[in-house]
Design a protein around this motif. Sequence first.
Motif, PDB file in Angstrom:
ATOM      1  N   PRO A 187       0.778  -1.239   0.000  1.00 18.63           N
ATOM      2  CA  PRO A 187       0.000   0.000   0.000  1.00 18.63           C
ATOM      3  C   PRO A 187       0.808   1.287   0.000  1.00 18.63           C
ATOM      4  CG  PRO A 187      -0.899  -1.575   1.574  1.00 18.63           C
ATOM      5  CD  PRO A 187       0.429  -2.109   1.139  1.00 18.63           C
ATOM      6  N   LEU A 188       2.139   1.204   0.233  1.00 22.90           N
ATOM      7  CA  LEU A 188       2.901   2.454   0.368  1.00 22.90           C
ATOM      8  C   LEU A 188       4.291   2.384  -0.265  1.00 22.90           C
ATOM      9  CD1 LEU A 188       4.596   1.192   2.885  1.00 22.90           C
ATOM     10  CD2 LEU A 188       2.840   2.283   4.265  1.00 22.90           C
ATOM     11  N   LYS A 189       4.365   1.877  -1.474  1.00 22.33           N
ATOM     12  CA  LYS A 189       5.641   1.747  -2.171  1.00 22.33           C
ATOM     13  C   LYS A 189       6.109   3.092  -2.741  1.00 22.33           C
ATOM     14  CE  LYS A 189       5.870  -2.968  -2.420  1.00 22.33           C
ATOM     15  NZ  LYS A 189       7.015  -3.832  -2.097  1.00 22.33           N
ATOM     16  N   ALA A 190       7.386   3.400  -2.570  1.00 24.82           N
ATOM     17  CA  ALA A 190       7.998   4.586  -3.192  1.00 24.82           C
ATOM     18  C   ALA A 190       9.353   4.171  -3.761  1.00 24.82           C
ATOM     19  CB  ALA A 190       8.163   5.714  -2.175  1.00 24.82           C
ATOM     20  N   TYR A 191       9.481   4.236  -5.083  1.00 22.17           N
ATOM     21  CA  TYR A 191      10.690   3.779  -5.774  1.00 22.17           C
ATOM     22  C   TYR A 191      11.476   4.954  -6.354  1.00 22.17           C
ATOM     23  CZ  TYR A 191       7.863  -0.543  -6.130  1.00 22.17           C
ATOM     24  OH  TYR A 191       7.055  -1.630  -5.877  1.00 22.17           O
ATOM     25  N   ARG A 192      12.789   4.891  -6.233  1.00 24.34           N
ATOM     26  CA  ARG A 192      13.618   5.784  -7.035  1.00 24.34           C
ATOM     27  C   ARG A 192      13.396   5.392  -8.496  1.00 24.34           C
ATOM     28  NH1 ARG A 192      18.120   8.755  -5.547  1.00 24.34           N
ATOM     29  NH2 ARG A 192      18.294   7.588  -3.584  1.00 24.34           N
ATOM     30  N   LYS A 193      13.224   6.367  -9.368  1.00 29.62           N
ATOM     31  CA  LYS A 193      12.850   6.060 -10.752  1.00 29.62           C
ATOM     32  C   LYS A 193      13.858   5.127 -11.424  1.00 29.62           C
ATOM     33  CE  LYS A 193      13.648   8.824 -14.102  1.00 29.62           C
ATOM     34  NZ  LYS A 193      13.674   9.997 -15.016  1.00 29.62           N
ATOM     35  N   GLU A 194      15.148   5.361 -11.209  1.00 26.83           N
ATOM     36  CA  GLU A 194      16.164   4.515 -11.837  1.00 26.83           C
ATOM     37  C   GLU A 194      16.037   3.065 -11.388  1.00 26.83           C
ATOM     38  OE1 GLU A 194      17.684   8.691 -11.753  1.00 26.83           O
ATOM     39  OE2 GLU A 194      16.722   7.336 -10.314  1.00 26.83           O
ATOM     40  N   CYS A 195      15.741   2.864 -10.113  1.00 30.77           N
ATOM     41  CA  CYS A 195      15.550   1.517  -9.577  1.00 30.77           C
ATOM     42  C   CYS A 195      14.313   0.887 -10.186  1.00 30.77           C
ATOM     43  CB  CYS A 195      15.434   1.582  -8.058  1.00 30.77           C
ATOM     44  SG  CYS A 195      14.955   0.026  -7.269  1.00 30.77           S
ATOM     45  N   PHE A 196      13.231   1.651 -10.220  1.00 29.74           N
ATOM     46  CA  PHE A 196      11.968   1.164 -10.776  1.00 29.74           C
ATOM     47  C   PHE A 196      12.151   0.684 -12.209  1.00 29.74           C
ATOM     48  CE2 PHE A 196       7.910   1.819 -12.971  1.00 29.74           C
ATOM     49  CZ  PHE A 196       7.023   1.183 -12.126  1.00 29.74           C
ATOM     50  N   GLU A 197      12.883   1.446 -13.001  1.00 26.81           N
ATOM     51  CA  GLU A 197      13.103   1.082 -14.400  1.00 26.81           C
ATOM     52  C   GLU A 197      14.005  -0.142 -14.524  1.00 26.81           C
ATOM     53  OE1 GLU A 197      14.597   4.738 -15.976  1.00 26.81           O
ATOM     54  OE2 GLU A 197      12.580   5.532 -16.404  1.00 26.81           O
ATOM     55  N   GLN A 198      15.015  -0.240 -13.659  1.00 27.88           N
ATOM     56  CA  GLN A 198      15.943  -1.365 -13.734  1.00 27.88           C
ATOM     57  C   GLN A 198      15.284  -2.696 -13.388  1.00 27.88           C
ATOM     58  OE1 GLN A 198      19.796  -0.939 -11.861  1.00 27.88           O
ATOM     59  NE2 GLN A 198      19.991   1.180 -12.554  1.00 27.88           N
ATOM     60  N   ILE A 199      14.314  -2.675 -12.481  1.00 22.29           N
ATOM     61  CA  ILE A 199      13.642  -3.938 -12.128  1.00 22.29           C
ATOM     62  C   ILE A 199      12.513  -4.267 -13.107  1.00 22.29           C
ATOM     63  CG2 ILE A 199      14.202  -3.694  -9.686  1.00 22.29           C
ATOM     64  CD1 ILE A 199      11.266  -2.932  -9.182  1.00 22.29           C
ATOM     65  N   GLY A 200      12.323  -3.384 -14.087  1.00 21.90           N
ATOM     66  CA  GLY A 200      11.298  -3.640 -15.087  1.00 21.90           C
ATOM     67  C   GLY A 200       9.901  -3.276 -14.640  1.00 21.90           C
ATOM     68  N   GLY A 201       9.796  -2.363 -13.657  1.00 26.98           N
ATOM     69  CA  GLY A 201       8.490  -1.955 -13.162  1.00 26.98           C
ATOM     70  C   GLY A 201       7.824  -3.043 -12.339  1.00 26.98           C
ATOM     71  N   LEU A 202       6.519  -2.912 -12.161  1.00 26.42           N
ATOM     72  CA  LEU A 202       5.765  -3.883 -11.371  1.00 26.42           C
ATOM     73  C   LEU A 202       5.183  -4.962 -12.268  1.00 26.42           C
ATOM     74  CD1 LEU A 202       3.898  -1.504  -8.881  1.00 26.42           C
ATOM     75  CD2 LEU A 202       6.230  -2.423  -8.797  1.00 26.42           C
ATOM     76  N   ARG A 203       5.088  -6.168 -11.757  1.00 26.98           N
ATOM     77  CA  ARG A 203       4.597  -7.309 -12.527  1.00 26.98           C
ATOM     78  C   ARG A 203       3.124  -7.564 -12.205  1.00 26.98           C
ATOM     79  NH1 ARG A 203       9.625  -9.418 -14.175  1.00 26.98           N
ATOM     80  NH2 ARG A 203      11.057  -7.654 -13.822  1.00 26.98           N
ATOM     81  N   GLU A 204       2.352  -7.801 -13.229  1.00 30.36           N
ATOM     82  CA  GLU A 204       0.920  -8.061 -13.034  1.00 30.36           C
ATOM     83  C   GLU A 204       0.717  -9.512 -12.620  1.00 30.36           C
ATOM     84  OE1 GLU A 204      -1.858  -6.571 -15.980  1.00 30.36           O
ATOM     85  OE2 GLU A 204      -0.338  -5.175 -16.712  1.00 30.36           O
ATOM     86  N   THR A 205       1.025  -9.776 -11.368  1.00 30.53           N
ATOM     87  CA  THR A 205       0.935 -11.144 -10.873  1.00 30.53           C
ATOM     88  C   THR A 205       0.855 -11.157  -9.354  1.00 30.53           C
ATOM     89  OG1 THR A 205       2.013 -13.324 -10.917  1.00 30.53           O
ATOM     90  CG2 THR A 205       3.452 -11.418 -10.734  1.00 30.53           C
ATOM     91  N   LEU A 206       0.315 -12.229  -8.827  1.00 32.70           N
ATOM     92  CA  LEU A 206       0.333 -12.462  -7.395  1.00 32.70           C
ATOM     93  C   LEU A 206       1.793 -12.496  -6.943  1.00 32.70           C
ATOM     94  CD1 LEU A 206      -1.929 -13.054  -5.318  1.00 32.70           C
ATOM     95  CD2 LEU A 206      -1.458 -15.481  -5.641  1.00 32.70           C
ATOM     96  N   GLY A 207       2.093 -11.804  -5.864  1.00 36.13           N
ATOM     97  CA  GLY A 207       3.465 -11.785  -5.363  1.00 36.13           C
ATOM     98  C   GLY A 207       4.296 -10.624  -5.868  1.00 36.13           C
ATOM     99  N   TRP A 208       3.667  -9.695  -6.614  1.00 35.09           N
ATOM    100  CA  TRP A 208       4.424  -8.586  -7.189  1.00 35.09           C
ATOM    101  C   TRP A 208       5.165  -7.778  -6.134  1.00 35.09           C
ATOM    102  CZ3 TRP A 208       3.705  -3.561  -5.699  1.00 35.09           C
ATOM    103  CH2 TRP A 208       2.527  -3.269  -4.990  1.00 35.09           C
ATOM    104  N   ASP A 209       4.569  -7.640  -4.929  1.00 32.07           N
ATOM    105  CA  ASP A 209       5.171  -6.780  -3.916  1.00 32.07           C
ATOM    106  C   ASP A 209       6.275  -7.471  -3.124  1.00 32.07           C
ATOM    107  OD1 ASP A 209       3.250  -8.399  -2.756  1.00 32.07           O
ATOM    108  OD2 ASP A 209       2.757  -6.980  -1.180  1.00 32.07           O
ATOM    109  N   ASN A 210       6.587  -8.697  -3.476  1.00 29.51           N
ATOM    110  CA  ASN A 210       7.797  -9.349  -2.976  1.00 29.51           C
ATOM    111  C   ASN A 210       8.817  -9.521  -4.092  1.00 29.51           C
ATOM    112  OD1 ASN A 210       7.720 -10.184  -0.048  1.00 29.51           O
ATOM    113  ND2 ASN A 210       5.738 -10.943  -0.702  1.00 29.51           N
TER     114      ASN A 210
END
Length: 284
Positions: free
Chosen positions: A149-172
Amino acid sequence: MRFLIIIPAHNEEENLPFTLDSLQQQRFKDFKTVIVNDGSTDQTAEVIRKYKETDSRFETVDLEKSTHQPGSKVVHAFKSGLKTRNTDEFDIICKFDADIILPENYLETLEQAFTHNPEYGLVGGLLYVEKEGSWVYEGNSNKHHVRGPLKAYRKECFEQIGGLRETLGWDNIDSILLENLDWKEVVIPELHVKLIKVKGADYTIRPADYYGRYFYFLGLNRLMAYIASSKEAAKAGSVPFFFKIISAYESCKTNKLELKISKEEQKSINDKRWKMLKKKWLKM
């Protein structure tokens, strides 16, 4: 630093005003918020309209009601909001829920943490829920993990991990991938974020099918899935619960359901889990 905040919302007319009020009361003012109205059938759209009319930092995206799939639905809504903005204009990308109340120093504290610690890739506070008239630590995860519920990503990090995945378990998945890329996930314990829940609801109780699917989509191999299943069965005090989780996991494998992570990412996730297991239980 500039913040881009995406808030997926479905039928949140009662809770959303608390979240948006807490954003307006932030001491740090340099942010844009996109509220994604995911097919709401209540007055969520009207709530959003009122804030848009008085505050240019609030925008909205309206979606048709999507099929509910745990994990994927909220990420789909988040991505729909993200597409409406040029991320080059922002330094921090946030995914917040529509039922949280942020302390007034929340964004200010995150901005300082990111500014002074270039290795920080994901930062957040701790969730608190109301219980018998008091706000207490939710305890639904360890205090070193930034909750969904409260994720805050540095943009460079967010892009390097490929953003968020549309799947169960995305927040791990995000936590494991960013650490594998030498970014740090950091929880600031003094930041207490209130999570509004239906009174009496116990979000820690999950059916066996949920856990089985969760372990599969997280990319756990059979050994790690069985170990994780035994842990949940022990917490539930039920041996049959273990076999039900395994049955759900094996069903996913038999049907070869699509994973939203690569083979390399899957290996990283299992390696990370194994290291954690050895450290915690085997003292290795």
